[in-house]
Motif scaffolding. Structure first.
Motif, PDB file in Angstrom:
ATOM      1  N   GLY A 281     -26.569  14.674 -44.505  1.00  0.00           N
ATOM      2  CA  GLY A 281     -26.261  16.083 -44.682  1.00  0.00           C
ATOM      3  C   GLY A 281     -25.140  16.621 -43.817  1.00  0.00           C
ATOM      4  O   GLY A 281     -24.819  17.814 -43.896  1.00  0.00           O
ATOM      5  N   LYS A 282     -24.518  15.779 -43.002  1.00  0.00           N
ATOM      6  CA  LYS A 282     -23.437  16.239 -42.124  1.00  0.00           C
ATOM      7  C   LYS A 282     -22.085  15.838 -42.709  1.00  0.00           C
ATOM      8  O   LYS A 282     -21.913  14.702 -43.159  1.00  0.00           O
ATOM      9  N   ASP A 283     -21.101  16.765 -42.672  1.00  0.00           N
ATOM     10  CA  ASP A 283     -19.765  16.438 -43.160  1.00  0.00           C
ATOM     11  C   ASP A 283     -18.976  15.712 -42.075  1.00  0.00           C
ATOM     12  O   ASP A 283     -19.389  15.642 -40.909  1.00  0.00           O
ATOM     13  N   GLU A 284     -17.820  15.171 -42.457  1.00  0.00           N
ATOM     14  CA  GLU A 284     -17.029  14.361 -41.528  1.00  0.00           C
ATOM     15  C   GLU A 284     -16.563  15.187 -40.320  1.00  0.00           C
ATOM     16  O   GLU A 284     -16.494  14.679 -39.200  1.00  0.00           O
ATOM     17  N   GLU A 285     -16.244  16.446 -40.549  1.00  0.00           N
ATOM     18  CA  GLU A 285     -15.789  17.291 -39.437  1.00  0.00           C
ATOM     19  C   GLU A 285     -16.882  17.459 -38.388  1.00  0.00           C
ATOM     20  O   GLU A 285     -16.635  17.351 -37.177  1.00  0.00           O
TER      21      GLU A 285
ATOM     22  N   ALA B 129     -17.121  13.436 -30.383  1.00  0.00           N
ATOM     23  CA  ALA B 129     -16.170  13.698 -29.293  1.00  0.00           C
ATOM     24  C   ALA B 129     -16.836  14.318 -28.066  1.00  0.00           C
ATOM     25  O   ALA B 129     -16.220  14.409 -27.001  1.00  0.00           O
ATOM     26  N   GLN B 130     -18.092  14.719 -28.177  1.00  0.00           N
ATOM     27  CA  GLN B 130     -18.752  15.408 -27.070  1.00  0.00           C
ATOM     28  C   GLN B 130     -18.991  14.543 -25.836  1.00  0.00           C
ATOM     29  O   GLN B 130     -18.716  14.984 -24.716  1.00  0.00           O
ATOM     30  N   PRO B 131     -19.488  13.316 -25.962  1.00  0.00           N
ATOM     31  CA  PRO B 131     -19.745  12.525 -24.748  1.00  0.00           C
ATOM     32  C   PRO B 131     -18.440  12.111 -24.073  1.00  0.00           C
ATOM     33  O   PRO B 131     -17.417  11.918 -24.754  1.00  0.00           O
ATOM     34  N   PRO B 132     -18.434  11.958 -22.766  1.00  0.00           N
ATOM     35  CA  PRO B 132     -17.252  11.412 -22.094  1.00  0.00           C
ATOM     36  C   PRO B 132     -16.843  10.039 -22.634  1.00  0.00           C
ATOM     37  O   PRO B 132     -15.680   9.656 -22.532  1.00  0.00           O
ATOM     38  N   LEU B 133     -17.791   9.306 -23.209  1.00  0.00           N
ATOM     39  CA  LEU B 133     -17.474   8.004 -23.796  1.00  0.00           C
ATOM     40  C   LEU B 133     -16.850   8.128 -25.177  1.00  0.00           C
ATOM     41  O   LEU B 133     -16.438   7.135 -25.774  1.00  0.00           O
ATOM     42  N   GLU B 134     -16.796   9.337 -25.724  1.00  0.00           N
ATOM     43  CA  GLU B 134     -16.047   9.693 -26.933  1.00  0.00           C
ATOM     44  C   GLU B 134     -16.413   8.868 -28.167  1.00  0.00           C
ATOM     45  O   GLU B 134     -15.561   8.388 -28.885  1.00  0.00           O
TER      46      GLU B 134
END
Length: 247
Positions: free
Chosen positions: A197-201, A208-213
């Protein structure tokens, strides 16, 4: 194989047919555990998980059961005892998630989520507390969303907050038996449960949230479970936020 012929430690993994549960079942098998994979309804996926383990020389069986039904789960624990001689580790990875703002949440969905995530944890942990052999481990699953307060996750996070409370209290109730009780709280992890149910954006933004990206991978979480099930016996009554550093 009879129980007297088996010398491996034994693990039950609920929700072990897919996602993090399956990765955990395979990891524990590679660590030398005989694994009982509990699944809710997808027998094909559960059998595939068993084949993946036995194909590499491991020991595994699959047993269907609703985690919130004490009769079903008693049968799962009985299968572990009858097949492998007992239970040393219980990993309760089964869960369900419905997302909506508080103002919009469907109350029937809320009740279903409470049944699986809260009652299911009580049922599994109660049986584990009675049957896990001294020196074993009980590992529940929470979510990092409990601390991140992400909109639309209120109902789900509330159920997992209950899991955390149960975990911390059960660890203290089992004093004297050498059994550790901890919870793993993943952050965004690339599983069907998370991606549905989640789109690519949205997925890119969360990755991108974790420092490990990046998003977590099921094997990242399985590593933590393996640690808690094995060498990490001085960690007890804790919630491990396995999320790549999201604050």
């Amino acid at each position: 194989m009879t129980s007297t012929e088996n010398t491996a430690r034994v693990a039950i993994v609920t929700g072990g047919s897919r996602g993090i549960g399956r990765e955990t079942a395979e990891r524990l098998a590679s660590d030398g555990f005989a694994v009982v994979i509990n699944y809710a309804g997808n027998k094909v996926a559960a059998d595939e998980a068993v084949t993946a383990i036995t194909g590499k020389g491991g020991q595994a069986i699959a047993v269907r059961g609703d985690v919130a039904d004490e009769g079903d789960m008693t049968a799962v624990f009985d299968a572990a005892r009858n097949t492998y001689g007992g239970v040393d580790v219980v990993v309760h990875a089964a869960g369900t998630m419905y997302l909506a703002p508080v103002v919009d949440i469907d109350l029937d969905a809320l009740d279903r989520m409470h049944r699986t995530n809260i009652r299911g944890t009580f049922v599994v942990d109660q049986l584990a507390a009675k049957q896990v052999r001294d020196g074993g481990a009980i590992i529940n699953f929470s979510t990092s969303v409990v601390g991140l307060a992400i909109p639309s996750y209120a109902a789900y996070a509330a159920t997992k907050g209950a899991v955390e409370a149960m975990t911390l209290i059960l660890a203290r109730e089992l004093r004297g038996r050498g059994i550790t009780v901890n919870a793993v709280a993943p952050g965004p992890t690339a599983t069907a449960l998370f991606l549905d149910g989640k789109d690519e954006e949205t997925i890119s933004r969360m990755a991108a949230q974790p420092p490990l990206e990046r998003l977590g991978k099921p094997e990242d979480i399985a590593d933590v479970v393996s640690f808690l099930a094995g060498p990490a016996h001085w960690i007890n009554g804790q919630v491990i936020r396995a999320n790549g550093g999201i604050i």
